[in-house]
Every structure is written in structure tokens, then in C-alpha cells.
Scaffold this motif. Structure first.
Motif, PDB file in Angstrom:
ATOM      1  N   ILE A  52       0.824  17.656  -7.144  1.00 52.74           N
ATOM      2  CA  ILE A  52       0.174  16.521  -6.498  1.00 52.74           C
ATOM      3  C   ILE A  52      -1.045  15.935  -7.144  1.00 52.74           C
ATOM      4  CG2 ILE A  52       0.659  17.608  -4.175  1.00 52.74           C
ATOM      5  CD1 ILE A  52      -2.008  18.879  -3.976  1.00 52.74           C
ATOM      6  N   THR A  53      -1.622  16.562  -8.387  1.00 53.86           N
ATOM      7  CA  THR A  53      -2.579  16.146  -9.066  1.00 53.86           C
ATOM      8  C   THR A  53      -1.968  14.782  -9.744  1.00 53.86           C
ATOM      9  OG1 THR A  53      -2.124  17.632 -10.578  1.00 53.86           O
ATOM     10  CG2 THR A  53      -3.839  18.064  -9.345  1.00 53.86           C
ATOM     11  N   ASP A  54      -0.712  15.088 -10.179  1.00 56.50           N
ATOM     12  CA  ASP A  54       0.086  13.940 -10.992  1.00 56.50           C
ATOM     13  C   ASP A  54       0.398  12.922  -9.994  1.00 56.50           C
ATOM     14  OD1 ASP A  54      -0.169  15.323 -13.380  1.00 56.50           O
ATOM     15  OD2 ASP A  54       1.858  16.313 -12.942  1.00 56.50           O
ATOM     16  N   TYR A  55       0.718  13.356  -8.884  1.00 58.24           N
ATOM     17  CA  TYR A  55       0.868  12.147  -7.682  1.00 58.24           C
ATOM     18  C   TYR A  55      -0.167  11.396  -7.551  1.00 58.24           C
ATOM     19  CZ  TYR A  55       5.523  14.597  -6.779  1.00 58.24           C
ATOM     20  OH  TYR A  55       6.533  15.038  -6.753  1.00 58.24           O
ATOM     21  N   LEU A  56      -1.408  12.032  -7.401  1.00 58.36           N
ATOM     22  CA  LEU A  56      -2.610  11.423  -7.118  1.00 58.36           C
ATOM     23  C   LEU A  56      -3.123  10.597  -8.153  1.00 58.36           C
ATOM     24  CD1 LEU A  56      -4.484  14.258  -5.079  1.00 58.36           C
ATOM     25  CD2 LEU A  56      -3.706  11.947  -4.249  1.00 58.36           C
ATOM     26  N   ALA A  57      -2.816  11.090  -9.609  1.00 63.43           N
ATOM     27  CA  ALA A  57      -2.991  10.007 -10.690  1.00 63.43           C
ATOM     28  C   ALA A  57      -2.137   8.890 -10.667  1.00 63.43           C
ATOM     29  CB  ALA A  57      -3.024  10.934 -11.932  1.00 63.43           C
ATOM     30  N   ALA A  58      -1.150   8.930 -10.296  1.00 64.14           N
ATOM     31  CA  ALA A  58      -0.096   7.750 -10.187  1.00 64.14           C
ATOM     32  C   ALA A  58      -0.653   6.989  -9.173  1.00 64.14           C
ATOM     33  CB  ALA A  58       1.353   8.313  -9.880  1.00 64.14           C
ATOM     34  N   LEU A  59      -1.235   7.356  -8.280  1.00 65.39           N
ATOM     35  CA  LEU A  59      -1.623   6.338  -7.111  1.00 65.39           C
ATOM     36  C   LEU A  59      -3.031   5.679  -7.661  1.00 65.39           C
ATOM     37  CD1 LEU A  59      -1.210   8.396  -3.916  1.00 65.39           C
ATOM     38  CD2 LEU A  59      -0.026   6.192  -4.523  1.00 65.39           C
ATOM     39  N   ASP A  60      -3.772   6.002  -8.683  1.00 64.14           N
ATOM     40  CA  ASP A  60      -5.118   5.417  -9.220  1.00 64.14           C
ATOM     41  C   ASP A  60      -5.124   3.956  -8.980  1.00 64.14           C
ATOM     42  OD1 ASP A  60      -6.235   7.931  -9.059  1.00 64.14           O
ATOM     43  OD2 ASP A  60      -5.868   8.353 -11.349  1.00 64.14           O
ATOM     44  N   HIS A  61      -4.074   3.428  -9.580  1.00 65.98           N
ATOM     45  CA  HIS A  61      -4.107   1.944  -9.860  1.00 65.98           C
ATOM     46  C   HIS A  61      -3.762   1.222  -8.584  1.00 65.98           C
ATOM     47  CE1 HIS A  61      -5.442   2.650 -13.987  1.00 65.98           C
ATOM     48  NE2 HIS A  61      -4.146   3.519 -14.180  1.00 65.98           N
ATOM     49  N   ALA A  64      -9.888  12.531  -0.843  1.00 68.93           N
ATOM     50  CA  ALA A  64     -10.021  11.837   0.587  1.00 68.93           C
ATOM     51  C   ALA A  64      -8.496  11.186   0.727  1.00 68.93           C
ATOM     52  CB  ALA A  64     -11.191  10.916   0.547  1.00 68.93           C
ATOM     53  N   ARG A  65      -8.006  10.941  -0.430  1.00 67.96           N
ATOM     54  CA  ARG A  65      -6.603  10.355  -0.159  1.00 67.96           C
ATOM     55  C   ARG A  65      -5.408  11.053   0.481  1.00 67.96           C
ATOM     56  NH1 ARG A  65      -5.692   8.245  -6.196  1.00 67.96           N
ATOM     57  NH2 ARG A  65      -6.664  10.318  -6.277  1.00 67.96           N
ATOM     58  N   VAL A  66      -5.853  12.549   0.748  1.00 69.73           N
ATOM     59  CA  VAL A  66      -4.599  13.447   1.028  1.00 69.73           C
ATOM     60  C   VAL A  66      -4.918  13.671   2.419  1.00 69.73           C
ATOM     61  CG1 VAL A  66      -3.833  15.742   0.671  1.00 69.73           C
ATOM     62  CG2 VAL A  66      -4.860  14.528  -1.355  1.00 69.73           C
ATOM     63  N   TRP A  67      -3.652  13.536   3.248  1.00 68.89           N
ATOM     64  CA  TRP A  67      -3.626  14.199   4.526  1.00 68.89           C
ATOM     65  C   TRP A  67      -2.617  15.477   4.257  1.00 68.89           C
ATOM     66  CZ3 TRP A  67      -5.253  11.571   8.819  1.00 68.89           C
ATOM     67  CH2 TRP A  67      -5.808  10.282   8.551  1.00 68.89           C
ATOM     68  N   ALA A  68      -2.936  16.589   4.865  1.00 65.39           N
ATOM     69  CA  ALA A  68      -2.160  17.856   4.835  1.00 65.39           C
ATOM     70  C   ALA A  68      -1.912  18.178   6.156  1.00 65.39           C
ATOM     71  CB  ALA A  68      -2.957  19.153   4.213  1.00 65.39           C
ATOM     72  N   GLY A 111      -3.934   2.196  -5.043  1.00 69.80           N
ATOM     73  CA  GLY A 111      -4.561   2.741  -3.624  1.00 69.80           C
ATOM     74  C   GLY A 111      -3.577   3.564  -2.870  1.00 69.80           C
ATOM     75  N   GLY A 112      -3.762   3.542  -1.658  1.00 73.38           N
ATOM     76  CA  GLY A 112      -2.900   4.287  -0.858  1.00 73.38           C
ATOM     77  C   GLY A 112      -3.092   5.616  -0.708  1.00 73.38           C
ATOM     78  N   CYS A 113      -2.260   6.611  -0.385  1.00 76.29           N
ATOM     79  CA  CYS A 113      -2.608   7.899  -0.060  1.00 76.29           C
ATOM     80  C   CYS A 113      -1.312   8.866  -0.102  1.00 76.29           C
ATOM     81  CB  CYS A 113      -3.163   8.150   1.573  1.00 76.29           C
ATOM     82  SG  CYS A 113      -1.748   7.856   2.913  1.00 76.29           S
ATOM     83  N   ARG A 115       0.894  -1.388  -0.053  1.00 76.70           N
ATOM     84  CA  ARG A 115      -0.068   0.156  -0.226  1.00 76.70           C
ATOM     85  C   ARG A 115       1.136   1.324  -0.055  1.00 76.70           C
ATOM     86  NH1 ARG A 115      -2.133   3.561   4.041  1.00 76.70           N
ATOM     87  NH2 ARG A 115      -4.273   4.195   3.484  1.00 76.70           N
ATOM     88  N   PRO A 116       0.796   1.989  -1.153  1.00 72.02           N
ATOM     89  CA  PRO A 116       1.807   3.137  -1.218  1.00 72.02           C
ATOM     90  C   PRO A 116       1.543   4.226  -0.312  1.00 72.02           C
ATOM     91  CG  PRO A 116       0.396   2.605  -3.460  1.00 72.02           C
ATOM     92  CD  PRO A 116       0.092   1.779  -2.382  1.00 72.02           C
ATOM     93  N   VAL A 117       2.215   4.833   0.331  1.00 72.14           N
ATOM     94  CA  VAL A 117       2.428   6.237   1.130  1.00 72.14           C
ATOM     95  C   VAL A 117       3.241   7.132   0.433  1.00 72.14           C
ATOM     96  CG1 VAL A 117       2.579   7.414   3.190  1.00 72.14           C
ATOM     97  CG2 VAL A 117       1.429   5.048   3.297  1.00 72.14           C
ATOM     98  N   VAL A 118       2.480   8.057  -0.235  1.00 69.49           N
ATOM     99  CA  VAL A 118       3.539   9.069  -1.007  1.00 69.49           C
ATOM    100  C   VAL A 118       3.785  10.272  -0.006  1.00 69.49           C
ATOM    101  CG1 VAL A 118       3.960  10.547  -3.195  1.00 69.49           C
ATOM    102  CG2 VAL A 118       2.942   8.196  -3.353  1.00 69.49           C
ATOM    103  N   VAL A 119       4.797  10.678   0.169  1.00 68.62           N
ATOM    104  CA  VAL A 119       5.017  11.962   0.922  1.00 68.62           C
ATOM    105  C   VAL A 119       5.804  12.996   0.176  1.00 68.62           C
ATOM    106  CG1 VAL A 119       6.038  12.706   2.923  1.00 68.62           C
ATOM    107  CG2 VAL A 119       5.560  10.235   2.685  1.00 68.62           C
TER     108      VAL A 119
END
Length: 352
Positions: A134-143, A185-189, A145-147, A116-120
Motif C-alpha cells: 500500500i505504500t507503493d500504491y499511495l506513492a503512485a497516487l502522489d501526482h 489521510a488518503r486511506v479508508w480502512a 490525488g485520489g484515495c 480522481r482515482p480511487v484505488v481499491v
């Protein structure tokens, strides 16, 4: 912003002496709600510092099947939280700053692990003055999961929504999520208020469910006090100032940055940072940044000497704020010009 005691309402006691998990002042809930709205998240919770927030957050996200993907440009405090995961044996993989393609490649390469990837990442790179993709980072997570965990200390209070060439910071000062127009909802700020708002306190913002889970599992909220009454009053005041005068303050800040960059150009220097209030000198290798830093100190100019990374030379940065006058900007640039002329003159005579 500055918050003298005379500018704040009085309080009966500085702290309750009880942990945050047991009781918090009502003002803490009001401040957290206002910050959640400003940032663009459903809910927020306060912490004494970003270190408290990151220690808890990474402790919570560190499942045995997790893997951490770290933007190489992140601020050290987030790294300290990640070290907690590394100590548990959780894989930590680093990709180049703002390189969404590199992140995507790493995720593909390790897809077979089904972790489960956690991108920081930092919300804003202070060295370049640009928000992270961060929009590109979230797109990379699409397949996968993770946050995504984002340290938005540099963005909060500066960047906002609806940026234009005339308003490059945007409006509102809500930070990087507002800049990108994101609600995910995948973002923690996680953000400190100590930079733009002048308040030594942090906020963690996310979805309603995520923040509730964080509050239930937080260890620092069990073992540490909440932010003090003075800190909460200063935070409430900062939010009110931002609402009433934030756009005017950001416009004034922009003029300070533009003046600094224009004056540097007049003496043959350039700076990284764009319109961001941290400006880093771009100079040929012949300039000794350490010596320049000490010469500026003798002139009463406090620059920031950055440690070299990856074999690079030290860099010198200047942090600008709305309280700087035109005369302060001019004095700093004149001191740079004088110090570099002195260094060239001294080097010439040494060569003889």
C-alpha cells in the motif's frame, strides 16, 4: 475468539429499533474509538457488515469525475460495492494483484482524463499471506490525488507493527496500516471483526474529517439498525482479550501454522500462505482438488474449495486457528496423505 453469552455482560434489549443515524449505544462509540486507536487512524465508525460499509463508501466516493483502479485480488464483497459505481458509468480498471508498477502505468495512461482515482485493494492477500504494497500504491497516487480504499479484514487481529523473524505477525494486531507504520489521510480502512476477533461486525477507519463526512452521507445508517447489543459486547470483549493476550494468541497461532507446513512437507506437499493462517495446497495438476475436498469431508476435515480463476485449476485451502490442537493438525495432514494415496491407487487400477 469465541464469545458465549455467559462471557458477556447482560443487556436490557438486543436492539433499539432505531437507525444508527438517529441513535447509537454509548458502547458503540467506545468500541469505535478503541478500534480506531488499534488500527492507527484518527476515528472509526461501526457497521453491521463490510457490505454495509462498502455500499455507503463507494456511493460517497463515486463522483462523476472519479475512476476506480482495482487490485485483481480483492475480496468479492468490495467488488459488490464497486459494481454500484460501474452502474453509474464510472470507469473501473483492474490491475494485477500487488502490481504497483501496473497501477502506476494505468494512472499515467489515463492522466489526460483528469479523473480522481480511487484505488481499491485488500490489505492482505490471504492466498499468499502477504500484506499489499500500500505504500507503493499511495506513492503512485502522489501526482494524481485520489484515495485508497483497503479491505483489511484479513489483516486486523493478525498483523501489527514491529515485525521480526521471531514475531512475523508483528505486535498489537492493528492490521496492515500498523504493519507498514502508516498514517495517511488518503486511506479508508474497512475491516470485518468476524475473522480474527470472532465478532460479526465491521469497522470503517479513516481521518476525523473523512469519518464525519461518511456519517453525514451514509444511507445504510439512515435505513439500518446499528450492530446489536450482543455484537457490541462481544467486540468490547475481543478488544480486551487482544490487549491482554493477543501476543500469546498470535504466537500460538504461528506454531499451528508452522506445524501444518512442516507436516505437509513430510508427505511431499507444500502450501502457499507463508505464516498466514490460510494455507493453500500447492500440488501438481495430476491431483484432483475437488475429489480430495470430498474425501476430506468424509473424514470430518472441512477444507475450503476455491473456484478456479483465469483458467486455473481449483485450489484447496485450510483455515487454521488457535483452538486447533496438534492432534487436529496431524489428523488433517494424515487425511490428505491417505486421500492422495487412495487416489493414486485407484487411478493405477483404473489404468490397468
Amino acid at each position: 475468539m469465541q464469545h458465549g453469552s455467559a462471557a458477556l455482560p447482560p443487556w436490557s434489549q438486543l436492539t433499539t429499533g432505531k437507525p444508527a443515524a438517529l441513535t447509537e449505544p454509548m458502547l458503540a462509540h467506545d468500541v469505535a474509538a478503541a478500534l480506531a486507536h488499534l488500527i492507527g487512524c484518527q476515528r472509526a465508525v461501526l457497521a453491521p457488515s463490510t457490505l454495509h460499509a462498502f455500499v455507503d463508501l463507494f456511493g460517497m466516493l463515486g463522483h462523476a469525475d472519479s475512476a476506480v483502479y482495482v487490485d485483481a485480488g480483492i475480496y468479492p464483497i468490495a467488488r459488490w460495492g464497486i459494481e454500484r459505481l460501474a452502474a453509474r458509468g464510472i470507469p473501473v480498471r483492474v490491475f494485477p494483484r500487488h502490481a504497483a508498477d501496473a497501477l502506476r502505468g494505468l494512472l499515467q495512461r489515463h492522466a489526460a482524463t483528469r479523473s480522481r482515482p480511487v484505488v481499491v485493494t485488500d490489505g492482505v492477500c490471504s492466498a499468499r499471506g502477504r500484506p499489499a504494497p500500500i505504500t507503493d500504491y499511495l506513492a503512485a497516487l502522489d501526482h494524481y490525488g485520489g484515495c485508497l480504499v483497503m479491505d483489511d479484514t484479513q489483516g486486523l487481529g493478525i498483523f501489527g507493527q514491529a515485525q521480526t523473524p521471531w514475531m512475523p505477525y508483528g505486535q498489537g494486531g492493528g492490521g496492515t496500516l500498523r504493519w507498514h507504520g502508516l498514517r495517511d489521510a488518503r486511506v479508508w480502512a474497512v475491516s470485518s471483526l468476524a475473522k480474527a476477533f470472532g465478532v460479526p461486525m465491521a469497522v470503517l477507519a479513516a481521518s476525523q474529517r473523512q469519518v464525519e463526512t461518511f456519517e453525514q452521507r451514509s444511507q445504510t445508517r439512515v435505513h439500518c439498525s446499528p450492530p446489536s447489543a450482543a455484537t457490541l459486547q462481544a467486540a468490547a470483549r475481543a478488544i480486551a482479550i487482544n490487549q491482554r493476550h493477543g501476543e500469546a494468541l498470535r504466537q500460538r497461532l504461528l506454531t499451528r501454522v508452522q506445524r501444518f507446513r512442516a507436516r505437509l512437507a513430510d508427505i511431499g506437499f507444500a502450501a502457499d500462505g507463508g505464516v498466514f493462517p490460510v494455507q493453500t495446497l500447492v500440488s501438481p495438476p495430476s491431483h484432483d482438488m475437488v475429489a480430495l475436498h470430498h474425501r476430506l469431508l468424509r473424514c470430518g476435515i472441512h477444507s475450503v474449495l476455491q473456484q478456479p480463476r483465469n483458467g486455473n485449476l481449483p485450489r484447496l485451502s485450510f483455515v487454521l486457528n488457535v483452538n486447533h490442537r496438534d492432534a487436529d493438525i496431524d489428523a488433517a495432514v494424515d487425511a490428505v496423505a491417505h486421500a492422495t494415496r487412495h487416489a493414486r491407487h485407484f487411478g493405477h487400477h483404473q489404468g490397468r
